[in-house]
Design an enzyme around this catalytic site. Structure first.
Site, PDB file in Angstrom:
ATOM      1  N   GLU A  15       0.955  -1.354   0.125  1.00  0.00           N
ATOM      2  CA  GLU A  15      -0.038   0.036  -0.085  1.00  0.00           C
ATOM      3  C   GLU A  15       0.840   1.201   0.206  1.00  0.00           C
ATOM      4  OE1 GLU A  15      -3.820  -1.510   2.686  1.00  0.00           O
ATOM      5  OE2 GLU A  15      -2.087  -0.645   3.491  1.00  0.00           O
ATOM      6  N   ASP A 202     -12.151  -3.322  -3.057  1.00  0.00           N
ATOM      7  CA  ASP A 202     -13.260  -4.663  -2.843  1.00  0.00           C
ATOM      8  C   ASP A 202     -14.524  -3.850  -2.497  1.00  0.00           C
ATOM      9  OD1 ASP A 202     -11.604  -5.004  -0.731  1.00  0.00           O
ATOM     10  OD2 ASP A 202     -13.550  -5.577  -0.099  1.00  0.00           O
TER      11      ASP A 202
END
Ligand code: ADE
Length: 248
Positions: A15, A202
């Site tokens: 990330e 998601d």
């Protein structure tokens, strides 16, 4: 007081990688605590120092230290060592499509940050479990940076069970993550302002398996996150907190 020290807390190296590269952050030898795998990077934006804390890998399992315990430790140590004027938590998250979230969107946590998996049905403890850490009004900031706004709900699982969903709905959350509320708890204890940026990997309300979508969209989401995170740091560096909150 001007914001001259910004500490960014991130759980996963993947990330953080686009952010580290784009800002040219340098890894420093951490003196936080030798027992902990936490990684520390440093850089500068305008007149502000920027410290990035990444939770590092679990010593036994070799995977990133995601979830609330590492986030709590990192935040505590970061505050003690770097005395930040502003904390940021940046990472990926699940989003609710029914509430407007799409893959790759970057949100700023708004209103409250809550827990959804600390169920303690005893008066007082129930509310403690949920947390509901108040987020200041960043409306103008969000508009200027093109960020979506939403309530974040935190738990220690990537996937979801019906009870979690029930709690997340009661929490009025748009975003589901694994760290924000833990960081918000420490930030509140030390009275340090916190900005949370979450990039969607998601959709919680889709039929696709969360883990597959997460892996598929991690690099897109991290790239989008990096852009907004750098814009947010540029926006905040050298300003006062009052100039960021509710400037209208
Ligand atoms: N990080 C990325 N997607 C997530 C999800 N669905 N739940 C919790 N944390 C996440």
């Amino acid at each position: 007081m001007k914001i001259l020290m910004i500490v960014v807390i991130m759980a996963m190296f993947q990330e953080a990688e686009p952010f580290i590269n784009r800002l040219g952050l340098q890894k420093i030898v951490s003196n936080l605590d030798k027992q902990l795998p936490i990684e520390v990077f440093k850089g500068k934006v305008n007149e502000s120092d920027v410290v990035l804390i990444v939770n590092g890998k679990d010593k036994r399992f070799g995977v990133d230290n995601v979830g609330t315990q590492p986030a709590t430790l990192s935040t505590y140590l970061a505050i003690n060592n770097f005395n930040p004027d502003l904390l940021m938590n940046a990472g990926t998250a699940g989003g609710f499509h029914a509430k407007g979230a799409d893959i790759g969107d970057v949100y700023i946590g708004s209103d409250f940050i809550r827990f959804h998996d600390r169920r303690i049905p005893i008066p007082g403890f129930k509310e403690y479990g949920v947390g509901s850490y108040k987020v200041p009004d960043f409306d103008q900031f969000a508009t200027d940076l093109g960020l979506k706004k939403g309530i974040i709900s935190t738990g220690n699982s990537l996937d979801i069970i019906p009870k979690d969903l029930e709690m997340i709905k009661a929490n009025e959350a748009v975003i589901k993550d694994m760290e924000a509320a833990a960081i918000a708890w420490v930030a509140e204890l030390y009275n340090i302002p916190l900005i949370t940026l979450k990039s969607i990997t998601d959709l919680v309300d889709s039929k696709k398996p969360t883990q597959d979508e997460f892996m598929k969209n991690l690099s897109l989401a991290s790239e989008n996150l990096q852009k907004k995170l750098i814009a947010a740091i540029n926006f905040c560096a050298g300003k006062t907190i009052n100039e960021i909150i509710d400037r209208a």
